[in-house]
Design an enzyme around this catalytic site. Structure first.
Site, PDB file in Angstrom:
ATOM      1  CD  GLU A 290      -2.930  -1.270   0.783  1.00  0.00           C
ATOM      2  OE1 GLU A 290      -3.385  -0.223   0.289  1.00  0.00           O
ATOM      3  OE2 GLU A 290      -3.467  -2.386   0.649  1.00  0.00           O
TER       4      GLU A 290
ATOM      5  CE  LYS B 273      -3.205 -11.814   7.256  1.00  0.00           C
ATOM      6  NZ  LYS B 273      -2.289 -11.495   6.132  1.00  0.00           N
TER       7      LYS B 273
END
Lengths: 438, 438
Positions: B187, B202
Site C-alpha cells: 500500500e 493472523k
C-alpha cells in the site's frame, strides 16, 4: 460413537494409542465422544509393545461387525482381499468406514463408495494419501470452489529419500536404496515403492477427487526410480532441475493426462525442496493458484493422525455431509484419460553419441522432423577411453510425448548413437500459477 | 442457501464473480445450492469492471439483513467499526457470517463467537489467515487429533516480498519497499503490513485455534521489518539463515510464547524457501510432526476461494457441526501468555565495536554473567574509515530473551561499543519434529 480398529500393525496400534492412552492429549480440542471398543488382529506384538489395554483385543472381526453398538470400522489391514471383505461387510452392516488402504481404493474405490451410499454411511480415507498431511480435505473442502487444473505430488517417502541421497550425496540408486533399508525407510522387498505403484495408487485417489472424475487405475503409465542413472540426476541439477518421483495429473485440451515417473522439476518450485522422507502435494486451482501441502507421508503416528481426523469428522457428522454433497468418484463421470503419447510437456533427453562432426545436426534434424523444438543443449567433453560415447543432453520445448518417442526411436537407430537414449519429463513450474500454454 | 456479500472491494467482487459468472466452474464439484442474492456497497467500480450483474447491487446493508431469505452474510468491508456492527446485526438476525476481517477477529473474535453461539449460528473466517491456503481447516479439522506444540507463519505477502528482495537481490529496505509499491504489492501507506500488525492479527487467530486458548492480542510483542538492516540479512545468510517476518507461537514449560518479528530460520527449513508474496504456515503436531501449508496469502481470487469454502461448509452443515464440537476460543480457557522476556530461543546479535584487543573477551564475559552461552562468532575485517567500528556477530545457544536484553544493555554501555547492538531471534528448525529441548 463406538469404534473398532481392524488390523493392529503400526498404524492400527498408534491409532489405538491416540484413542486410549493419549485420549486426553489428542482429543482435548473437541467434545466429540469417541470410544474405542475393539482392536482386531491375530498378532498383538506391536500393541503389547506400546502398552495398549488388553481388554480391547479381539481376534474375530466378524463378531465386531455384528456388534450393533459399533458405529465406525477402521480398516488398517492393508492388501486387497481380506481388507475388501471387511469393508464390504462393515458398510453392509451400515457402519461408517475409515481406511488407509490406497491400493484397494485405487482399484475398487468407486464400488466401495457405491456400497457406502447404498447403506447411507460414508467411507473416509484421509490416511491413504500423504500420511499426516490433510490433503484430501484440502481438495474436497478447502479448495472446493476451485476448478483444479493440475496436481503434482511427491507421495512416496521411500523414493524421495532415495532420490534425495542421489541428488545431494551423489550416491547411486542401489547404494541409496541400501541406506534407506538400513534406516527402516524401505522394505526388504522395495518393489511397491520404487516401481511407482504405491505413488500411482495415491495419484488415482487424489486425481479422482481433484477432477471430479472416475479414474481408471490400470491406464495410468507408471515408471519407477530403479533405472534412474546418477549422471542424469547430475546433468539435471546443472540445468537447474531436481529429480523427483512425481505423480502428475493435469488437464489438457482433450482430457486428463496422468502419469507417475521420475521427472525434473525446477529448483525454483517448492516441490523441488521437499527432501528426505517428506511428502508434498501441489494443487493448482483457478482461484487460489498454487497451494502446497507438506508433511510426513508415512509412519505410524502421522498416519494415525489422519485416521483420527476421519473418525472425528464422522463423529460430528461432517464426513456424511461431504459425502452427500461433494462430487465423489462414484457419482462422477468417467474421465477421458489421455494415452501417454498425448502427454504434452517439456523433456530432457540424453543421447550417447560418437564424438564426430555433424552428429548434433543429425539429431536436431530428426527431432525437427517430429516437430520437436530444442530449448537447450549441454554437451560435455568426451571421457577418454569411454566406450559409451559422448553424452549430448538436450531439453525440449513443449512436445507431445508420442512424437518424442518416435524421434528417439529413429535416433536410437543411428549408427553414431552408442546406447539407448534416456528421456525424462520436465514438469515445468506453472508460471503465474497458470498452466503452461501449449 | 441465499447469500449477501457486504463490501464490494477486490475480494467481495471476486467472490461474487465466483458465485455468479463462474458458478458452473467453481461449484461444479458440489451439489450444495448456493445463491448470491445481494452485493452491498456504495461504490461498485470494481464490480462494474469485472462485469457483475447489476441486479445484485444494493446500497443498504440493513435492508439485506432484514431480508428473512438471507441465510449467510459475508462481511468483506474490513476495518473495525462498521464491520463489527454489520456482523453483530447479522448474527443477531440468526444469519451465519463469513468474514475475512483479521483485525476485527483478533480484537473481538471471542465476543463475536459468543454472539454467534447465542443465536445458534456460526462465524467462519478461513479467508482471514493465509488467503487461499486452507490452514484454519487444517488446524481445526485435519489436525484435530494433535496436540500442537508450535506454529510458525509467514503471513504477510508484502513483508515477504520485501525480505525476499533484500535477501536475493541485496536491495535495502526502502528500495525494496518502493519496488513492492510499484508492483502493487504494498500500500502507499504500508504501516499495517511492515509494522507486523497484520501478521499479529493472523497469529492471534491461528494460535487461538491451534492451542485451544483465548489469546490477548494486545500482549503479543510485535516488531516490524522497517528497521532491518541489509548487513544483518547478509550475515545471517553467511551463517545459514534466511530472515523472514515470522509469526511464532510455541508452548513453553510455563505458558505460551507468542511474538511477531523478523527472525532467522535455517536454510534447511521449508519456511525459508517461501519467497515473494507467498505465505506459509508450519504446524507441529505431536502425532503428525511437521506439516506446512503454502499458497497465496492475499489477492482477490485466492481470498475469494477461502470465502467460498466457508460458504460451502455452512451450506452443507459442516461449519455448524465444527463450531458446536471443536474447542473455539470463546469456550476455551484464557491462555497463559508469557512475557517477551520469557521467550526461550537462540539469538543472533551484532555488536559494533572498536577494533581493539580484548573486546571480544569483555563481551563474552558480559554474556556469560547473564547465563548466555555462545554458539558461534563471526568477526569481519574492519572497513577502513568506518566510524561504526567492526561488527562482531554472535549466535547464542538457547537463552531467555530477558537475560539477553539485560546483557545487551550492559554491552551497549561499554565505551568500546560504537552503536546500539542488534538482536534477531533464530527460530531453529524443530529437529525430528520435536520442539527443541530447553
Amino acid at each position: 460413537m463406538n469404534i473398532a480398529i481392524i488390523g493392529c500393525g503400526t498404524v492400527g496400534a498408534e491409532t489405538a494409542f491416540l484413542l486410549t492412552k493419549e485420549k486426553k492429549i489428542s482429543l482435548k480440542r473437541t467434545n466429540a465422544e469417541i470410544n474405542l471398543k475393539y482392536i482386531v488382529d491375530i498378532d498383538f506384538t506391536h500393541a503389547h509393545k506400546i502398552g495398549l489395554d488388553k481388554a480391547l483385543f479381539c481376534d474375530n472381526y466378524e463378531k465386531v461387525i455384528e456388534d450393533k453398538s459399533i458405529n465406525i470400522v477402521v480398516e488398517l489391514i492393508g492388501g486387497l482381499k481380506t481388507a475388501k471383505k471387511v469393508i464390504e461387510k462393515a458398510l453392509s452392516a451400515k457402519k461408517h468406514v475409515v481406511t488407509a488402504n490406497k491400493a484397494l481404493l485405487a482399484h475398487s474405490g468407486k464400488e466401495l463408495m457405491e456400497l457406502a451410499r447404498k447403506n447411507n454411511v460414508t467411507i473416509c480415507f484421509e490416511a491413504s494419501c500423504g500420511g499426516g498431511i490433510p490433503v484430501i480435505r484440502a481438495i474436497t473442502d478447502g479448495l472446493i470452489g476451485n476448478d483444479i487444473s493440475a496436481l503434482f505430488g511427491i507421495l512416496n517417502g521411500t523414493c524421495n529419500f532415495i532420490l534425495s541421497s542421489m541428488t545431494k550425496e551423489s550416491l547411486d540408486y542401489s547404494f541409496s536404496l541400501k541406506q534407506a533399508q538400513k534406516l527402516g525407510l524401505a522394505e526388504s522387498d522395495p518393489y511397491l515403492d520404487v516401481s511407482g505403484t504405491d505413488t500411482a495408487h495415491k495419484l488415482a485417489i487424489l486425481a479422482s477427487l481433484a477432477f471430479g472424475n472416475e479414474i481408471d487405475f490400470d491406464s495410468i503409465p507408471v515408471e519407477g526410480i530403479d533405472t534412474l542413472e546418477l549422471q542424469d540426476v547430475a546433468y539435471g541439477q546443472e540445468l537447474g532441475y531436481i529429480v523427483k518421483l512425481l505423480a502428475i495429473a493435469k488437464k489438457q485440451e482433450n482430457g486428463l493426462s496422468l502419469c507417475v515417473r521420475p521427472a525434473f522439476i525446477s529448483k525454483e518450485h517448492p516441490l523441488s525442496w521437499v527432501s528426505g522422507s517428506f511428502n508434498a502435494v501441489s494443487v493448482y486451482g483457478h482461484a487460489t493458484g498454487h497451494t502446497m501441502h507438506y508433511g510426513k507421508g508415512a509412519g505410524g503416528k502421522p498416519t494415525a493422525s489422519a485416521v483420527l481426523a476421519d473418525i472425528h469428522s464422522i463423529a460430528i457428522g461432517n464426513s456424511k455431509n461431504s459425502f452427500d454433497s461433494v462430487l465423489w468418484p462414484d457419482n462422477a463421470e468417467k474421465s477421458v484419460q489421455l494415452s501417454p503419447d498425448e502427454i504434452i510437456s517439456r523433456f530432457y533427453i540424453r543421447i550417447n553419441v560418437e564424438d564426430k562432426p555433424g552428429v548434433l545436426a543429425k539429431i536436431s534434424a530428426c527431432l525437427g522432423e517430429k516437430n520437436i523444438s530444442i530449448s537447450s543443449v549441454l554437451q560435455k567433453e568426451p571421457i577418454s577411453g569411454s566406450s559409451e560415447g559422448v553424452p549430448v543432453v538436450i531439453t525440449t520445448h513443449n512436445a507431445k510425448e508420442g512424437n518424442l518417442k518416435k524421434a528417439l526411436a529413429d535416433i536410437n537407430k543411428m549408427s553414431v548413437v552408442k546406447a539407448k537414449s534416456i528421456c525424462i519429463q520436465i514438469a515445468d513450474e506453472y508460471r503465474n500459477n497458470q498452466p503452461p500454454s501449449f
